[in-house]
Design an enzyme around this catalytic site. Sequence first.
Site, PDB file in Angstrom:
ATOM      1  N   CYS A   1       0.683  -1.260   0.059  1.00 58.39           N
ATOM      2  CA  CYS A   1       0.008   0.070  -0.132  1.00 58.39           C
ATOM      3  C   CYS A   1       0.839   1.232  -0.043  1.00 58.39           C
ATOM      4  O   CYS A   1       1.630   1.386   0.736  1.00 58.39           O
ATOM      5  CB  CYS A   1      -0.801   0.043   1.245  1.00 58.39           C
ATOM      6  SG  CYS A   1      -1.910   1.601   1.416  1.00 58.39           S
TER       7      CYS A   1
ATOM      8  N   GLU B   1       3.001  -5.468   8.991  1.00 58.43           N
ATOM      9  CA  GLU B   1       3.458  -4.070   8.577  1.00 58.43           C
ATOM     10  C   GLU B   1       4.539  -3.518   9.576  1.00 58.43           C
ATOM     11  O   GLU B   1       5.454  -3.094   9.110  1.00 58.43           O
ATOM     12  CB  GLU B   1       2.234  -3.091   8.704  1.00 58.43           C
ATOM     13  CG  GLU B   1       2.482  -1.621   8.393  1.00 58.43           C
ATOM     14  CD  GLU B   1       1.350  -0.775   8.566  1.00 58.43           C
ATOM     15  OE1 GLU B   1       1.322   0.434   8.988  1.00 58.43           O
ATOM     16  OE2 GLU B   1       0.088  -1.078   8.430  1.00 58.43           O
TER      17      GLU B   1
ATOM     18  N   SER C   1      -7.616  -8.973  10.644  1.00 57.03           N
ATOM     19  CA  SER C   1      -7.640  -7.395  10.060  1.00 57.03           C
ATOM     20  C   SER C   1      -7.620  -6.554  11.136  1.00 57.03           C
ATOM     21  O   SER C   1      -8.562  -6.236  12.026  1.00 57.03           O
ATOM     22  CB  SER C   1      -8.679  -7.300   9.315  1.00 57.03           C
ATOM     23  OG  SER C   1      -8.877  -6.025   8.914  1.00 57.03           O
ATOM     24  N   SER C   2      -6.417  -5.967  11.601  1.00 53.68           N
ATOM     25  CA  SER C   2      -6.414  -5.032  12.437  1.00 53.68           C
ATOM     26  C   SER C   2      -7.385  -3.938  12.389  1.00 53.68           C
ATOM     27  O   SER C   2      -7.974  -3.666  13.549  1.00 53.68           O
ATOM     28  CB  SER C   2      -4.715  -4.128  12.500  1.00 53.68           C
ATOM     29  OG  SER C   2      -4.752  -3.280  13.375  1.00 53.68           O
ATOM     30  N   ASN C   3      -7.571  -3.303  11.286  1.00 55.24           N
ATOM     31  CA  ASN C   3      -8.566  -2.290  11.206  1.00 55.24           C
ATOM     32  C   ASN C   3      -9.817  -2.582  11.390  1.00 55.24           C
ATOM     33  O   ASN C   3     -10.839  -1.756  12.065  1.00 55.24           O
ATOM     34  CB  ASN C   3      -8.468  -1.496   9.858  1.00 55.24           C
ATOM     35  CG  ASN C   3      -8.704  -2.255   8.665  1.00 55.24           C
ATOM     36  OD1 ASN C   3     -10.092  -2.013   8.183  1.00 55.24           O
ATOM     37  ND2 ASN C   3      -8.064  -2.929   7.919  1.00 55.24           N
TER      38      ASN C   3
END
Length: 306
Positions: free
Chosen positions: A94, A124, A220-222
Amino acid sequence: MGGAAPGCFGGGVARPGCGAAGGLAPRGAPVYVRKQIVHNAHVVRDLERRGALFVEELDEVPPGSLVVFSAHGVSPQVRAQARQRGLEVVDATCPLVTKVHAEARRFAARGDTVVLIGHVGHEEVEGTLGEAPGHMVVVQSVADVATVDVADPGRVSYLTQTTLAVQETAEIVEALTRRFPHIRAPGSQDICYATTNRQRAVEQIAEAADVLLVVGSANSSNSVRLVEAGERRGTEAHLIEDATAIEPAWIADAEVIALTAGASAPGSLVDEVIAELRSLGPVTVVEHVVTVEDVHFTPPAATRFR
């Protein structure tokens, strides 16, 4: 509330195979993907059906093969390993993550200890740490700030993982600023706009809802941060992989159901959840718009198949 942006680049992530009907690459060679391209099980399974082979590390990829780096980014050490193995690389990092990597290199080069706010072990974070080994430390909470060890308290900067909770991150930054008054911030916010927008939307509507459903995967962190945002406002919140995960008891007495999705969840999953809710009774859908996302990123050249 809506889901992720439609098409090949939901959440700012280039998806291999867009533009190639059915298969992933017209060359016919296997396509390997290091880690999950994005943290969404449906996206991963779809790519597997189309021929993608997901691996944990590059030593599982035959020399000379095509490999895709995930949206979460990789360290320079992984890039070097790819070159050593003669791999053809499609970099689907990204662009917002790439920005954080560039900041890490720049801040470390000017002599700062770089405090990275993020979750230890997240892909990340691991990739970003690799940009300046020996010059970076990770903090996950306000409590961690008290234990940060730096060489020079006057030369400290901070960065953040792109998928964090905005409110909690602000609290950590405040704690860092109290301890290191001269700490330097990135030129612009590191948290992904898609993550921020969804959290703000949840904050605005959660209290008016009886239950919040978040479409997304557990890793999924978000997506997890969206559940937490609802719970902080006293709203019952559930993370669901798709419509099949809805428990009727959650919504049996609900008059208002808030629905959102993680940044990497395909919009079709949101549509399926709405269809499932309609099968259980009359539903009126009202979209709550916080902002219009019109950011577009150019896909990697290797994905622009003719």
